[in-house]
Design a protein around this motif. Structure first.
Motif, short mmCIF file in Angstrom:
data_model
loop_
_atom_site.label_atom_id
_atom_site.label_comp_id
_atom_site.label_asym_id
_atom_site.label_seq_id
_atom_site.Cartn_x
_atom_site.Cartn_y
_atom_site.Cartn_z
N UNK A 108 0.86 -1.17 0.00
CA UNK A 108 0.00 0.00 0.00
C UNK A 108 0.90 1.23 0.00
N UNK A 109 0.71 2.12 -0.96
CA UNK A 109 1.52 3.33 -1.03
C UNK A 109 0.65 4.56 -1.10
N UNK A 110 0.85 5.46 -0.18
CA UNK A 110 0.14 6.74 -0.21
C UNK A 110 0.73 7.65 -1.28
N UNK A 111 -0.11 8.52 -1.82
CA UNK A 111 0.38 9.53 -2.75
C UNK A 111 0.92 8.99 -4.05
N UNK A 112 0.43 7.81 -4.47
CA UNK A 112 0.91 7.23 -5.73
C UNK A 112 0.58 8.13 -6.91
N UNK A 113 -0.68 8.61 -6.95
CA UNK A 113 -1.09 9.57 -7.96
C UNK A 113 -1.45 10.87 -7.28
N UNK B 266 -9.75 11.40 -4.71
CA UNK B 266 -9.00 12.33 -3.89
C UNK B 266 -7.90 12.98 -4.72
N UNK B 267 -7.39 14.12 -4.25
CA UNK B 267 -6.25 14.74 -4.94
C UNK B 267 -4.99 13.90 -4.79
N UNK B 268 -4.97 13.07 -3.75
CA UNK B 268 -3.84 12.15 -3.55
C UNK B 268 -4.40 10.74 -3.42
N UNK B 269 -4.08 9.88 -4.39
CA UNK B 269 -4.66 8.54 -4.41
C UNK B 269 -3.66 7.49 -3.92
N UNK B 270 -4.18 6.52 -3.22
CA UNK B 270 -3.39 5.41 -2.68
C UNK B 270 -3.44 4.25 -3.67
N UNK B 271 -2.30 3.64 -3.93
CA UNK B 271 -2.26 2.45 -4.77
C UNK B 271 -2.07 1.22 -3.89
N UNK B 272 -2.79 0.15 -4.22
CA UNK B 272 -2.57 -1.15 -3.59
C UNK B 272 -2.17 -2.11 -4.70
N UNK B 273 -1.25 -3.00 -4.42
CA UNK B 273 -0.84 -3.92 -5.46
C UNK B 273 -0.24 -5.20 -4.88
#
Length: 238
Positions: free
Chosen positions: A193-198, A208-215
């Motif tokens: 899980x990474x915050x601020x991916x996009x 959101x203006x800052x999207x979290x990616x899960x992979x």
């Protein structure tokens, strides 16, 4: 040469087990590659919103080779949950490709989005992922089932089915920080899980203006299948 699954039987057994768990609460799975029908289901039976550009048939060629969606319904036909998946090739790395891919889809649908930066941060683990990737999206679970394990079992079943169908290098999805930090992603099985991916100056509608990616990488998906079987054994022993 395709390496294949290390333990295909475990993956098949995990899919069957998750399916049976859902049947125990009265929900039955169906799969489809008809995305025009998916658009109707999303608009009329879920949150009354249009499908995202990732699964919009007016700008994508979606068929059995690169996409499918699954739903849960009661025996009387009431919708309990839906989610969709698509297979793509990440040119370069997922970190380099994801923003270009998303912006391109929104432009094709004449929707204004403006990125705050062209790609993920330099230290993102997504820079280790390339090639075949599956996007998991459009997840919706009826409020009648959100308080039980359906919100965990259903997404996990989708991940295992994608592993069986495509054996991708990785699987990924996007979430709001509020959802991602409540523990759902860990319960589903996503190890990263990474915050601020996009980051967006003008975000997509509803994002959101800052999207979290899960992979999860392919080996992580295989681990999810093994873990599913182990969890069942522990439940039976307790």
């Amino acid at each position: 040469m395709l390496e294949g699954l290390k333990d295909p039987l475990a993956v098949v057994q995990a899919a069957s087990l998750l399916d049976k768990k859902l049947q125990k609460i009265g929900l039955y799975i169906s799969t489809s590659t008809d995305f025009e029908e998916f658009e109707r289901v999303r608009l009329n039976e879920t949150c009354a919103s249009d499908v995202s550009p990732m699964f919009d048939t007016s700008i994508n060629k979606l068929d059995a080779s690169n996409a499918f969606w699954i739903s849960l319904r009661t025996k009387k036909g009431k919708l309990g949950a839906v989610q969709a998946f698509r297979l793509d090739t990440a040119d370069g790395t997922l970190a380099d490709w994801a923003m270009r891919w998303m912006v391109g889809l929104y432009i094709l649908r004449s929707e204004l989005v403006v990125p705050a930066r062209p790609q993920a941060p330099a230290g993102s683990v997504t820079r280790q992922i390339s090639g075949s990737v599956v996007y998991q999206g459009e997840l919706w679970v009826s409020k009648d089932y959100r308080d039980n394990f359906c919100s965990t079992v259903f997404p996990r079943l989708g991940m295992v089915l994608c592993l069986l169908k495509w054996q991708p290098n990785a699987m990924w999805g996007l979430m709001t920080e509020k959802v991602a930090t409540r523990g759902l992603t860990i319960r589903i099985g996503y190890p990263f899980i990474e915050r601020g991916f996009l980051q967006w100056k003008v975000p997509p509608k509803g994002a959101d203006k800052s999207e979290v990616v899960v992979f999860a990488r392919k080996e992580d998906l295989e681990f999810i299948a093994d873990q599913t079987l182990e969890e069942e054994l522990l439940e039976q022993e307790s």
